[in-house]
Design an enzyme around this catalytic site. Sequence first.
Site, mmCIF file in Angstrom:
data_model
loop_
_atom_site.group_PDB
_atom_site.id
_atom_site.type_symbol
_atom_site.label_atom_id
_atom_site.label_comp_id
_atom_site.label_asym_id
_atom_site.label_seq_id
_atom_site.Cartn_x
_atom_site.Cartn_y
_atom_site.Cartn_z
ATOM 1 N N PHE A 122 0.864 -1.187 0.000
ATOM 2 C CA PHE A 122 0.000 0.000 0.000
ATOM 3 C C PHE A 122 0.898 1.234 0.000
ATOM 4 O O PHE A 122 1.717 1.402 0.911
ATOM 5 C CB PHE A 122 -0.842 -0.067 1.278
ATOM 6 C CG PHE A 122 -1.783 1.065 1.551
ATOM 7 C CD1 PHE A 122 -2.981 1.170 0.863
ATOM 8 C CD2 PHE A 122 -1.505 1.992 2.554
ATOM 9 C CE1 PHE A 122 -3.879 2.191 1.166
ATOM 10 C CE2 PHE A 122 -2.395 3.015 2.857
ATOM 11 C CZ PHE A 122 -3.592 3.105 2.152
ATOM 12 N N SER A 125 1.994 7.228 1.917
ATOM 13 C CA SER A 125 2.846 8.276 2.501
ATOM 14 C C SER A 125 3.964 8.703 1.556
ATOM 15 O O SER A 125 4.460 7.915 0.753
ATOM 16 C CB SER A 125 3.482 7.774 3.799
ATOM 17 O OG SER A 125 2.484 7.441 4.710
ATOM 18 N N GLY A 130 2.581 12.565 5.473
ATOM 19 C CA GLY A 130 2.407 11.364 6.285
ATOM 20 C C GLY A 130 1.022 11.406 6.889
ATOM 21 O O GLY A 130 0.055 10.907 6.304
ATOM 22 N N ARG A 244 -6.408 -0.665 10.448
ATOM 23 C CA ARG A 244 -6.244 -0.335 11.872
ATOM 24 C C ARG A 244 -6.751 -1.470 12.764
ATOM 25 O O ARG A 244 -6.283 -1.623 13.898
ATOM 26 C CB ARG A 244 -6.934 1.006 12.166
ATOM 27 C CG ARG A 244 -6.144 2.155 11.563
ATOM 28 C CD ARG A 244 -6.857 3.468 11.445
ATOM 29 N NE ARG A 244 -6.022 4.422 10.713
ATOM 30 C CZ ARG A 244 -6.440 5.565 10.195
ATOM 31 N NH1 ARG A 244 -7.710 5.930 10.322
ATOM 32 N NH2 ARG A 244 -5.610 6.348 9.540
ATOM 33 N N ARG A 269 12.603 -16.313 38.457
ATOM 34 C CA ARG A 269 13.530 -15.404 39.138
ATOM 35 C C ARG A 269 13.221 -15.315 40.634
ATOM 36 O O ARG A 269 12.091 -14.994 41.029
ATOM 37 C CB ARG A 269 13.413 -14.007 38.501
ATOM 38 C CG ARG A 269 14.160 -12.928 39.200
ATOM 39 C CD ARG A 269 15.652 -13.062 39.007
ATOM 40 N NE ARG A 269 16.362 -11.957 39.605
ATOM 41 C CZ ARG A 269 17.678 -11.914 39.726
ATOM 42 N NH1 ARG A 269 18.424 -12.918 39.276
ATOM 43 N NH2 ARG A 269 18.259 -10.871 40.278
ATOM 44 N N ILE A 338 9.685 -5.991 34.874
ATOM 45 C CA ILE A 338 9.654 -7.236 35.654
ATOM 46 C C ILE A 338 10.939 -8.033 35.419
ATOM 47 O O ILE A 338 11.467 -8.675 36.325
ATOM 48 C CB ILE A 338 8.386 -8.053 35.291
ATOM 49 C CG1 ILE A 338 7.147 -7.347 35.862
ATOM 50 C CG2 ILE A 338 8.478 -9.496 35.796
ATOM 51 C CD1 ILE A 338 5.814 -7.886 35.376
ATOM 52 N N GLU A 364 -0.019 3.359 10.001
ATOM 53 C CA GLU A 364 -1.453 3.333 9.677
ATOM 54 C C GLU A 364 -2.218 4.398 10.494
ATOM 55 O O GLU A 364 -3.371 4.219 10.878
ATOM 56 C CB GLU A 364 -2.026 1.926 9.818
ATOM 57 C CG GLU A 364 -1.275 0.961 8.889
ATOM 58 C CD GLU A 364 -2.053 -0.215 8.395
ATOM 59 O OE1 GLU A 364 -3.273 -0.243 8.547
ATOM 60 O OE2 GLU A 364 -1.411 -1.111 7.824
HETATM 61 N N1 CAA Z 1 -14.030 6.442 4.852
HETATM 62 C C1 CAA Z 1 -14.518 7.064 3.762
HETATM 63 N N2 CAA Z 1 -14.310 8.372 3.489
HETATM 64 C C2 CAA Z 1 -13.575 9.071 4.375
HETATM 65 C C3 CAA Z 1 -13.036 8.492 5.531
HETATM 66 C C4 CAA Z 1 -13.286 7.119 5.768
HETATM 67 N N3 CAA Z 1 -12.810 6.494 6.835
HETATM 68 N N4 CAA Z 1 -12.343 9.429 6.205
HETATM 69 C C5 CAA Z 1 -12.467 10.573 5.510
HETATM 70 N N5 CAA Z 1 -13.200 10.347 4.398
HETATM 71 C C6 CAA Z 1 -13.594 11.325 3.387
HETATM 72 C C7 CAA Z 1 -14.431 12.442 3.989
HETATM 73 O O1 CAA Z 1 -15.787 12.106 3.994
HETATM 74 C C8 CAA Z 1 -14.127 13.598 3.062
HETATM 75 O O2 CAA Z 1 -14.852 13.442 1.883
HETATM 76 P P1 CAA Z 1 -15.518 14.680 1.054
HETATM 77 O O3 CAA Z 1 -15.032 15.977 1.640
HETATM 78 O O4 CAA Z 1 -15.034 14.485 -0.325
HETATM 79 O O5 CAA Z 1 -16.961 14.493 1.160
HETATM 80 C C9 CAA Z 1 -12.675 13.342 2.695
HETATM 81 O O6 CAA Z 1 -12.423 11.955 2.897
HETATM 82 C C10 CAA Z 1 -11.690 14.155 3.474
HETATM 83 O O7 CAA Z 1 -11.883 13.882 4.845
HETATM 84 P P2 CAA Z 1 -11.230 14.781 5.980
HETATM 85 O O8 CAA Z 1 -11.589 16.208 5.734
HETATM 86 O O9 CAA Z 1 -11.584 14.177 7.287
HETATM 87 O O10 CAA Z 1 -9.672 14.593 5.662
HETATM 88 P P3 CAA Z 1 -8.411 15.212 6.345
HETATM 89 O O11 CAA Z 1 -7.517 15.703 5.287
HETATM 90 O O12 CAA Z 1 -8.812 16.155 7.446
HETATM 91 O O13 CAA Z 1 -7.693 13.923 6.971
HETATM 92 C C11 CAA Z 1 -7.217 12.169 8.534
HETATM 93 C C12 CAA Z 1 -8.260 13.105 7.897
HETATM 94 C C13 CAA Z 1 -7.997 11.233 9.398
HETATM 95 C C14 CAA Z 1 -6.231 12.913 9.402
HETATM 96 C C15 CAA Z 1 -6.472 11.376 7.431
HETATM 97 O O14 CAA Z 1 -5.648 12.210 6.649
HETATM 98 C C16 CAA Z 1 -5.630 10.266 7.997
HETATM 99 O O15 CAA Z 1 -6.149 9.193 8.309
HETATM 100 N N6 CAA Z 1 -4.295 10.473 8.132
HETATM 101 C C17 CAA Z 1 -3.399 9.432 8.533
HETATM 102 C C18 CAA Z 1 -2.871 8.719 7.326
HETATM 103 C C19 CAA Z 1 -2.301 7.362 7.636
HETATM 104 O O16 CAA Z 1 -2.881 6.594 8.389
HETATM 105 N N7 CAA Z 1 -1.165 7.040 7.037
HETATM 106 C C20 CAA Z 1 -0.546 5.772 7.186
HETATM 107 C C21 CAA Z 1 -0.015 5.332 5.869
HETATM 108 S S1 CAA Z 1 0.164 3.628 5.582
HETATM 109 C C22 CAA Z 1 1.436 3.066 6.557
HETATM 110 O O17 CAA Z 1 1.453 3.337 7.705
HETATM 111 C C23 CAA Z 1 2.532 2.227 5.998
HETATM 112 C C24 CAA Z 1 2.148 0.854 5.629
HETATM 113 O O18 CAA Z 1 2.647 0.313 4.658
HETATM 114 C C25 CAA Z 1 1.252 0.109 6.474
#
Ligand code: CAA
Length: 381
Positions: A122, A125, A130, A244, A269, A338, A364
């Site tokens: 996936f 980032s 991020g 998550r 221990r 511990i 994530e």
């Molecule tokens: N399901 C569906 N739609 C969603 C949603 C969800 N869970 N969350 C948000 N949306 C939609 C909203 O409805 C909105 O849609 P519209 O405006 O078009 O109607 C749009 O997405 C934007 O939503 P927000 O305004 O809430 O977005 P935001 O920019 O404020 O961000 C956030 C919200 C929760 C902070 C998000 O950016 C986020 O989750 N950030 C963290 C990213 C993350 O987890 N990164 C990890 C990367 S992967 C990794 O770790 C490595 C790996 O390989 C595993």
Amino acid sequence: MNLTFNDEERMVIELARDFAENELAPIAESIDQEKRVPIEALRKMQELGLLGLMIPEEYGGAGVRTSCYAQVIEELARVCAAVAIVLSVHNSVGAYPILRFGSEEQKQKYMPKLAGDWIGAFCLSEAASGSDASALELKAKRDGDDYVLDGSKLWVTNGSIANLYLVMAKTADVPDKPHRGISAFLVEKDTPGLIVGKLEDKMGLRGSDTAEIQFDGCRVPASALVSEEGVGFKIAMQALDNGRIGVGSQAVGIARGALEEAIKYAKERVAFGRPIAEHQAVQFKLADMETEISAARNLVRRAAWLKDSDQPHGKEAAMAKLYASEMAHRVVHQAVQIHGGAGYIKEYPVERYYRDQRITEIYEGTSEMQRIVIGRAVIAE
Ligand code: CAA
């Protein structure tokens, strides 16, 4: 909420537990020290059907419920958190978005492979995006019947071992709503222009690879677009809702492994004339650890149950990941305590659990981002 497993699910969970104890326990320490992805163990998991767990049977997977899948991740993470995250990423943010948003043609093409010997990754980032995921800059430009991808992704779990990458890219500039300009693409490993870059040298989870993936004029057919242009951010967010649950389960597994090590050590221990397990100071720690692990597992199961019953589960998945990862922080801390000095050396597995746990509060979505998701949801409710 039904928290019981049926006979088939119990068999899958037992298979995972046996696999963890027989195949992962002997290598967990060495893959960490050598910073080596245990490809041989992953191949065995593929043969046992453990890797394609959530892929429906019609595409060759096991098609188990999310609650069963979560328990499998816990069983693996209890012994080796690095292998647990390979499985979690492959299923939750690799295969699931295709199942949820992909065309039937994409499902027919990729699901049997992901249930077979392919691994998924996936790519969201980037260096400058991020937590603020919608600020991503990797571009996908339409060119005739193709799209051409240019840019770079960071922190890609399974980055060097994956066969298929789900890549979030910008197809349009939408100034006040940048997320609406993001689209998702399926890119196969051998596509010219896809380059596996730097492999990170991490504090923990050293038996899992985390890579930079570069896209340099990487040309994919228009059929690689998942759903339609502009819904990539939604696809990523829903994939992460699912992911998550996996990271929450991983944190529960790490905590459980650390607790078991702490109990074993406390019985062996001796201090002040008796095993330290007989001292109330240690018993109270063990009691708190067990209680918190159970609470976290229930949050994970509730999020999984909501998802399995097709109900909204974004808030609950964030709560499960937030609580489980921070709970695991507290539990591994006490497990090292511990062990005393023994917990600070590599001879005892708690040192590895301590390092492995840390990332569960970051990837994530950091704990801070989980709080944003939960906070916004409760206000909206
Ligand atoms: N399901 C569906 N739609 C969603 C949603 C969800 N869970 N969350 C948000 N949306 C939609 C909203 O409805 C909105 O849609 P519209 O405006 O078009 O109607 C749009 O997405 C934007 O939503 P927000 O305004 O809430 O977005 P935001 O920019 O404020 O961000 C956030 C919200 C929760 C902070 C998000 O950016 C986020 O989750 N950030 C963290 C990213 C993350 O987890 N990164 C990890 C990367 S992967 C990794 O770790 C490595 C790996 O390989 C595993």
